[in-house]
Design an enzyme around this catalytic site. Structure first.
Site, PDB file in Angstrom:
ATOM      1  N   LYS A  91     -30.981  32.346  16.465  1.00  0.00           N
ATOM      2  CA  LYS A  91     -29.855  31.394  16.346  1.00  0.00           C
ATOM      3  C   LYS A  91     -28.638  31.871  17.122  1.00  0.00           C
ATOM      4  O   LYS A  91     -27.559  32.095  16.573  1.00  0.00           O
ATOM      5  CB  LYS A  91     -29.481  31.142  14.888  1.00  0.00           C
ATOM      6  CG  LYS A  91     -30.581  30.461  14.114  1.00  0.00           C
ATOM      7  CD  LYS A  91     -30.118  30.000  12.751  1.00  0.00           C
ATOM      8  CE  LYS A  91     -31.258  29.539  11.905  1.00  0.00           C
ATOM      9  NZ  LYS A  91     -32.121  30.634  11.416  1.00  0.00           N
TER      10      LYS A  91
HETATM   11  N1  5IU Z   1     -34.398  28.405   8.437  1.00  0.00           N
HETATM   12  C1  5IU Z   1     -34.222  27.629   7.324  1.00  0.00           C
HETATM   13  N2  5IU Z   1     -33.433  26.518   7.408  1.00  0.00           N
HETATM   14  C2  5IU Z   1     -32.802  26.141   8.548  1.00  0.00           C
HETATM   15  C3  5IU Z   1     -33.005  26.955   9.697  1.00  0.00           C
HETATM   16  C4  5IU Z   1     -33.793  28.060   9.616  1.00  0.00           C
HETATM   17  O1  5IU Z   1     -34.761  27.912   6.269  1.00  0.00           O
HETATM   18  O2  5IU Z   1     -32.133  25.120   8.559  1.00  0.00           O
HETATM   19  I1  5IU Z   1     -32.081  26.401  11.415  1.00  0.00           I
HETATM   20  C5  5IU Z   1     -35.233  29.615   8.425  1.00  0.00           C
HETATM   21  C6  5IU Z   1     -34.816  30.688   7.447  1.00  0.00           C
HETATM   22  C7  5IU Z   1     -36.125  31.347   7.102  1.00  0.00           C
HETATM   23  C8  5IU Z   1     -37.139  30.224   7.178  1.00  0.00           C
HETATM   24  O3  5IU Z   1     -36.453  32.289   8.114  1.00  0.00           O
HETATM   25  O4  5IU Z   1     -36.594  29.265   8.082  1.00  0.00           O
HETATM   26  C9  5IU Z   1     -37.444  29.554   5.856  1.00  0.00           C
HETATM   27  O5  5IU Z   1     -38.050  30.457   4.972  1.00  0.00           O
HETATM   28  P1  5IU Z   1     -38.543  30.023   3.495  1.00  0.00           P
HETATM   29  O6  5IU Z   1     -39.683  29.032   3.696  1.00  0.00           O
HETATM   30  O7  5IU Z   1     -38.973  31.307   2.895  1.00  0.00           O
HETATM   31  O8  5IU Z   1     -37.370  29.418   2.798  1.00  0.00           O
END
Ligand code: 5IU
Length: 265
Positions: A91
């Site tokens: 990001k």
């Molecule tokens: N992630 C999110 N939401 C977003 C974005 C990125 O969850 O809006 I942009 C990332 C953070 C983590 C993964 O690395 O996606 C989600 O993980 P979980 O499925 O464990 O929540």
């Protein structure tokens, strides 16, 4: 109009975007595993175990205590064997010059091993141009963050619209968008990547759970059918699935406290 991922591959401009569509078609998977772990050993174990079932492997290497060049090399070997693409969810959010330095150098040298990265649109299109300049002739690309899954995030509809426009302006480097809702006006060559997904035994259509830190999960059905996801991103729904943790606990890879913790979700 419904197109297959194979047909959409031909519409993608970026070579990694094309390859990702082709992989989805060949492996019959639209699953991205999100690997938020703290050790290189765990990262590589999950890569080997999930590799056959995923198209995309999403990392946060700045959370990994002992990530080295050799970890990157091993990860690339697994990716080649199991055929998946690596996305470092960095990001990037700074000015063009700074992101080019962060991407190309520093301790992680992200450009040398990650096929794709994520980038915020907040600082303008020069972030994309900066990343592209640091990638030199390597086949690389990025997803732009158009929406977020987290509660209280500050992204507005006009920000999302401007992000889509920015993606359309740079299809040579932008492979797609990180989204939470269907982007009807987006060109078919761009991929919609949707995080915040996990399976629940209960409701399949609404946001059903949170992690106490603002994450909002919805079901895979909801993500694909309602929110227009091309690829669903699943992290803890896989890495901390209760039955997997029980197996790992039996093998001595995780302790009982970890298993207990997920039972509280
Ligand atoms: N992630 C999110 N939401 C977003 C974005 C990125 O969850 O809006 I942009 C990332 C953070 C983590 C993964 O690395 O996606 C989600 O993980 P979980 O499925 O464990 O929540």
């Amino acid at each position: 109009m419904k197109l297959t991922y194979g047909e959409r591959s031909a519409m993608a401009v970026n070579s990694v975007g094309k390859a990702l569509f082709q992989l989805m078609e060949e492996k019959k998977t639209n699953l991205c595993v999100a690997v938020d772990v703290t050790t290189a050993e765990e990262l590589l174990r999950i890569a080997a175990e999930t590799g056959p079932y995923i198209c995309l492997f999403k990392t946060h290497v700045d959370a990994v205590e002992n990530f080295t060049e050799s970890t990157a090399k091993s990860l690339l070997e697994i990716a080649q064997k199991e055929k998946f693409i690596i996305l470092e969810d960095r990001k990037f959010a700074d000015i063009g010059k700074t992101v080019s330095l962060q991407y190309g150098g520093g301790p992680m040298k992200i450009v040398t091993w990650a096929d794709l990265v994520t980038c915020h649109s907040i600082s303008g299109e020069n972030a994309i141009i900066g990343l592209k300049s640091a990638s030199k002739d390597l086949p690389r690309g990025c997803f732009l963050v158009a929406e977020m899954s987290s509660e209280g995030n500050l992204i507005t509809p006009s920000y999302t619209k401007a992000t889509l426009e920015m993606a359309e302006m740079h299809p040579e480097f932008v492979v797609g968008l990180v989204t939470q809702s269907i982007m009807k006006e987006t060109s078919c060559g761009l991929i919609q990547l949707t995080p915040g997904v996990r399976i629940s035994s209960g409701s399949v259509h609404s946001i059903f759970a949170t992690d106490g830190l603002g994450q909002r999960w919805s079901s895979p059905e909801d993500a694909v059918l309602t929110r227009g996801a091309d690829i669903v991103v699943v992290g803890r729904g896989i890495t901390e699935a209760r039955y997997i943790l029980h197996i790992l606990c039996e093998k001595g890879h995780v302790d009982e406290a970890m298993v207990k913790k997920t039972e509280d979700y």
